[in-house]
Design an enzyme around this catalytic site. Structure first.
Site, PDB file in Angstrom:
ATOM      1  CB  SER A 300     -24.168 -73.208 -62.318  1.00 56.89           C
ATOM      2  OG  SER A 300     -23.274 -73.863 -63.157  1.00 56.89           O
ATOM      3  CG  ASP A 363     -17.431 -72.655 -58.025  1.00 55.51           C
ATOM      4  OD1 ASP A 363     -17.031 -73.568 -58.787  1.00 55.51           O
ATOM      5  OD2 ASP A 363     -18.558 -72.123 -58.137  1.00 55.51           O
ATOM      6  CG  HIS A 419     -20.351 -75.198 -59.302  1.00 51.57           C
ATOM      7  ND1 HIS A 419     -20.175 -73.849 -59.545  1.00 51.57           N
ATOM      8  CD2 HIS A 419     -21.302 -75.610 -60.188  1.00 51.57           C
ATOM      9  CE1 HIS A 419     -20.967 -73.470 -60.537  1.00 51.57           C
ATOM     10  NE2 HIS A 419     -21.661 -74.513 -60.935  1.00 51.57           N
TER      11      HIS A 419
END
Length: 510
Positions: A300, A363, A419
């Site tokens: 991320s 995602d 995610h």
């Protein structure tokens, strides 16, 4: 009674008849449910017809079990053949020497193993982080660096943490930085954001080089951090990171997070950038004469920091040893956003940094920022738009996974599930190439997916969001009251940090 037991077993023809405990994923389980053995069934046989019927059923179950054992053995033989390629002989290929050509489709077993290993090192940033606002240590690492991997059950990875990384929480990223509600806290202006680790001697021999690994923390709770970012490109040299080309630009929020500091706070006296550069300099000097690699991972927002730090290390020349040897720098990232413009991509590639980005096609984060002007736009249009402050381009090689291919996962549209890092590692474990059937390769427990999500199908009976400290970290004091225990103070920065900064020409008065 016997008929009752057998009639209970009959609806589950896929259960093995050996005396082993049932687990939805085929591994061990603390459940006390045990399947009777064949000998137990025989000794409890009823009348001849019932006995013959049960014997026939059990024989079929045994055949099915043997067939599965044969299949497993064939898979083990295949894996053994692949494992005959020693990691120490092929590590440069696995870390992108040839841009992973021929290793992703079909999926190379050793590469899969390496990606999962570094993904677990990124996951450790979440597992060790204190997210709890009711904790006076919220925003810190729950362990001192000397016991980091053993405390997480990861001692077998064969690394030790050489330094923790901190950043000032004065940056406007409220969904990344966490703060305690306590009036007296470990730090009011800093958060723990990752660590630097080094392979020990035994692991170094197995890997074929001394591996310096950097793991950056991201955010798993919500995805609004994308909105928190200004989504505005600015020259990377604007924050005093060296770059000969002023048109090389990166997202301003990532850049500020990497370079800002708060000299009134002992943990963020030095910026994340200064911490990384001084530690890499120290370790490259310490292990001079050995073959080295620098491997950076993150998930991320941590993926963006991984790419930025890889650029910085190579642009400043810290990956070149005193005798002129170039230490390869690789980024193995997960679910990462775009970081900079096309000129940043080109500059990073010219410096020799290798980047492999693992993404889930569902995602939203890897699609941001740069929703309209990105690497998918026609080159002629991108040429016209390259000067715009919202024209982005991904770097490196992308490995696309699809959570809809896993029979273990729900068909959910929840963006947080798509995610999730543990879900990415699960998908990696079952990925064998485009169009190939999803088959778990390493036996990695799919229950890990639900550590911090509700993504596994309900019939596997794994509770969502199951990972937490016992009693949420509360302990009983001598007088019987439930309290938060005191933790050892975290180390801030090595005493020689300022010395190395001076040698790098980055020193300022602290």
């Amino acid at each position: 009674m016997a008929i009752s037991i057998y009639s209970t077993l009959l609806p589950f023809p896929k259960l093995s008849v050996s005396s082993r405990k049932y687990h939805p994923f085929g591994g061990s389980n603390p459940s006390n449910l045990t399947i009777p053995t064949t000998s137990t069934v025989c000794t409890k046989a009823l009348h001849s017809k019932t006995s013959d019927s049960l014997t026939s059923i059990i024989t079929e179950l045994e055949k099915e079990s043997l067939n599965k054992d044969d299949q497993n053995k064939r898979q083990e033989d295949i894996n053994t053949t692949h494992d005959e390629r020693r990691l120490s002989d092929v590590w440069r290929e696995l870390h992108g020497q040839d841009d992973w050509v021929g290793l992703l489709d079909p999926m190379d077993p050793l590469l899969r193993s390496e990606l999962i290993r570094y993904g677990e090192m990124a996951q450790a940033c979440y597992d060790a982080f204190d997210f709890d606002p009711f904790s006076k240590y919220c925003g810190s690492c729950r362990f001192v660096h000397r016991s980091f991997f053993p405390s997480l059950g990861m001692a077998h990875h064969g690394y030790y943490v050489s330094r923790y990384l901190f950043a000032t929480s004065n940056i406007n990223l409220p969904n990344f930085f966490k703060k305690s509600r306590w009036p007296k806290v470990w730090s009011k202006n800093a958060n723990w954001i990752g660590y630097v680790a080094v392979s020990d001697d035994e692991t170094t021999a197995r890997l074929g080089r001394r591996d310096i690994s950097i793991a950056w923390r991201g955010t798993v709770t919500r995805l609004e951090w994308i909105v928190d970012l200004m989504d505005f490109l600015k020259p990377i040299s604007g924050n005093k990171i060296p770059c000969p080309d002023p048109t090389v630009k990166v997202e301003s929020g990532f850049l500020d997070l990497y370079t800002d500091k708060d000299e009134t706070c002992r943990y963020s006296t030095f910026s994340a950038r200064e911490q990384i550069l001084t530690e890499i300099k120290r370790l490259v000097e310490k292990y001079s004469g050995e073959e080295l690699s620098i491997t950076i991972t993150g998930h991320s927002l941590g993926s963006a920091l991984a790419i930025l730090s890889a650029y910085d290390i190579t642009e400043t020349g810290l990956n070149v040893t005193a005798d002129g040897q170039v230490v390869p720098v690789s980024v193995l990232s997960f679910a990462g956003p775009r970081v900079g413009n096309v000129r940043f991509k080109e500059r990073l590639e010219s410096l020799g940094v290798k980047v492999l980005r693992v993404v889930n096609v569902h995602d939203v984060v890897p699609k941001s920022p740069g929703l309209f002007f990105n690497e998918h736009v026609a080159p002629r249009l991108m040429k016209l738009a390259e000067g715009l402050p919202w024209s982005y381009s991904h770097v490196g090689v992308q490995l696309e996974l699809d959570h809809k291919n896993s029979p273990f996962l729900k068909q959910t549209s929840d963006p947080v599930c798509a995610h999730n890092l543990e879900a990415h590692l699960h998908l990696l474990d079952g990925y064998h190439g485009k169009g190939h059937r999803f088959v778990l390769a390493s036996g990695r427990d799919p229950a890990l997916v639900n550590k911090a999500s509700d993504f596994l199908k309900d019939h596997y009976l794994v509770p969502p969001y199951w990972r937490q400290d016992e009693n949420k970290g509360m302990v009983r004091s001598k007088d019987g009251r439930w309290i938060q225990p005191e933790r050892p103070k975290l180390d801030d920065h090595p005493e020689d940090t300022h010395h190395h900064l001076k040698q790098l020409g980055l020193a300022s008065d602290h």
